[in-house]
Design a protein around this motif. Structure first.
Motif, PDB file in Angstrom:
ATOM      1  N   ILE A 140       0.842  -1.208   0.000  1.00  0.00           N
ATOM      2  CA  ILE A 140       0.000   0.000   0.000  1.00  0.00           C
ATOM      3  C   ILE A 140       0.873   1.252   0.000  1.00  0.00           C
ATOM      4  CG2 ILE A 140      -1.620   1.348   1.397  1.00  0.00           C
ATOM      5  CD1 ILE A 140      -2.946  -1.277   2.164  1.00  0.00           C
ATOM      6  N   TRP A 141       1.946   1.233   0.766  1.00  0.00           N
ATOM      7  CA  TRP A 141       2.856   2.384   0.834  1.00  0.00           C
ATOM      8  C   TRP A 141       3.495   2.629  -0.529  1.00  0.00           C
ATOM      9  CZ3 TRP A 141       8.523   1.950   2.328  1.00  0.00           C
ATOM     10  CH2 TRP A 141       9.116   3.196   2.383  1.00  0.00           C
ATOM     11  N   GLN A 142       3.914   1.573  -1.209  1.00  0.00           N
ATOM     12  CA  GLN A 142       4.562   1.735  -2.518  1.00  0.00           C
ATOM     13  C   GLN A 142       3.585   2.200  -3.589  1.00  0.00           C
ATOM     14  OE1 GLN A 142       7.838   1.517  -3.228  1.00  0.00           O
ATOM     15  NE2 GLN A 142       8.076   1.331  -1.016  1.00  0.00           N
ATOM     16  N   LYS A 143       2.315   1.826  -3.463  1.00  0.00           N
ATOM     17  CA  LYS A 143       1.317   2.207  -4.456  1.00  0.00           C
ATOM     18  C   LYS A 143       0.643   3.543  -4.152  1.00  0.00           C
ATOM     19  CE  LYS A 143      -0.711  -1.700  -6.379  1.00  0.00           C
ATOM     20  NZ  LYS A 143      -1.814  -2.651  -6.375  1.00  0.00           N
ATOM     21  N   ALA A 144       0.895   4.109  -2.997  1.00  0.00           N
ATOM     22  CA  ALA A 144       0.191   5.322  -2.567  1.00  0.00           C
ATOM     23  C   ALA A 144       0.634   6.529  -3.397  1.00  0.00           C
ATOM     24  CB  ALA A 144       0.461   5.584  -1.094  1.00  0.00           C
TER      25      ALA A 144
ATOM     26  N   GLU B 115       0.795  12.402  -1.719  1.00  0.00           N
ATOM     27  CA  GLU B 115       0.234  13.008  -0.511  1.00  0.00           C
ATOM     28  C   GLU B 115      -0.194  11.959   0.511  1.00  0.00           C
ATOM     29  OE1 GLU B 115      -2.912  12.627  -3.628  1.00  0.00           O
ATOM     30  OE2 GLU B 115      -1.039  13.733  -3.585  1.00  0.00           O
ATOM     31  N   GLU B 116      -0.365  10.711   0.096  1.00  0.00           N
ATOM     32  CA  GLU B 116      -0.769   9.645   1.009  1.00  0.00           C
ATOM     33  C   GLU B 116       0.418   8.842   1.541  1.00  0.00           C
ATOM     34  OE1 GLU B 116      -3.444   7.281  -1.227  1.00  0.00           O
ATOM     35  OE2 GLU B 116      -5.004   8.806  -1.280  1.00  0.00           O
ATOM     36  N   LYS B 117       1.596   9.043   0.985  1.00  0.00           N
ATOM     37  CA  LYS B 117       2.767   8.251   1.375  1.00  0.00           C
ATOM     38  C   LYS B 117       3.146   8.398   2.849  1.00  0.00           C
ATOM     39  CE  LYS B 117       5.175   7.087  -2.771  1.00  0.00           C
ATOM     40  NZ  LYS B 117       5.499   5.685  -2.757  1.00  0.00           N
ATOM     41  N   PRO B 118       3.151   9.597   3.431  1.00  0.00           N
ATOM     42  CA  PRO B 118       3.519   9.676   4.859  1.00  0.00           C
ATOM     43  C   PRO B 118       2.578   8.886   5.770  1.00  0.00           C
ATOM     44  CG  PRO B 118       3.615  11.846   3.862  1.00  0.00           C
ATOM     45  CD  PRO B 118       3.000  10.929   2.854  1.00  0.00           C
TER      46      PRO B 118
END
Length: 103
Positions: free
Chosen positions: A62-66, A69-72
């Motif tokens: 999920i982190w890699q696909k975010a 602005e959603e990564k943090p």
């Protein structure tokens, strides 16, 4: 996600409860029952490790696909999952260590 949290919390408490029952030095506790509870605790610790690994992989994806602005937020969730897994596994390993001094 709430169901997963409830299941993980239940597994944590079951492991801690079984650890305390397993290593209690009661004269009425049968040796075979103590071994059985110790084996069950080992299986639950393995289950906790498996759940932590699966959740960490899922949150990592999920982190890699975010989006940018959603990564943090996704990275914070991944870090929280890993830290929670380490704490839970450490606590369940700590219970038998503490009770070994009372035998």
């Amino acid at each position: 996600m709430n169901k997963v949290k409830k299941i993980v919390t239940g597994v944590i408490f079951m492991t801690m409860l079984l650890g305390s029952v397993c290593f209690a030095s009661s004269p009425t506790l049968v040796t075979g029952t103590q071994k059985l509870l110790s084996d069950v605790e080992g299986w639950l610790i393995g289950l906790e490790v498996a759940i932590t690994v699966v959740l960490a992989i899922w949150r990592g994806i999920i982190w890699q696909k975010a989006e940018e602005e959603e990564k943090p937020r996704a990275r914070k969730a991944l870090t929280g999952t890993i830290v929670a897994g380490i704490v839970v596994i450490s606590l369940t390993a700590l219970v038998p260590f503490i009770f070994s001094y009372y035998q």
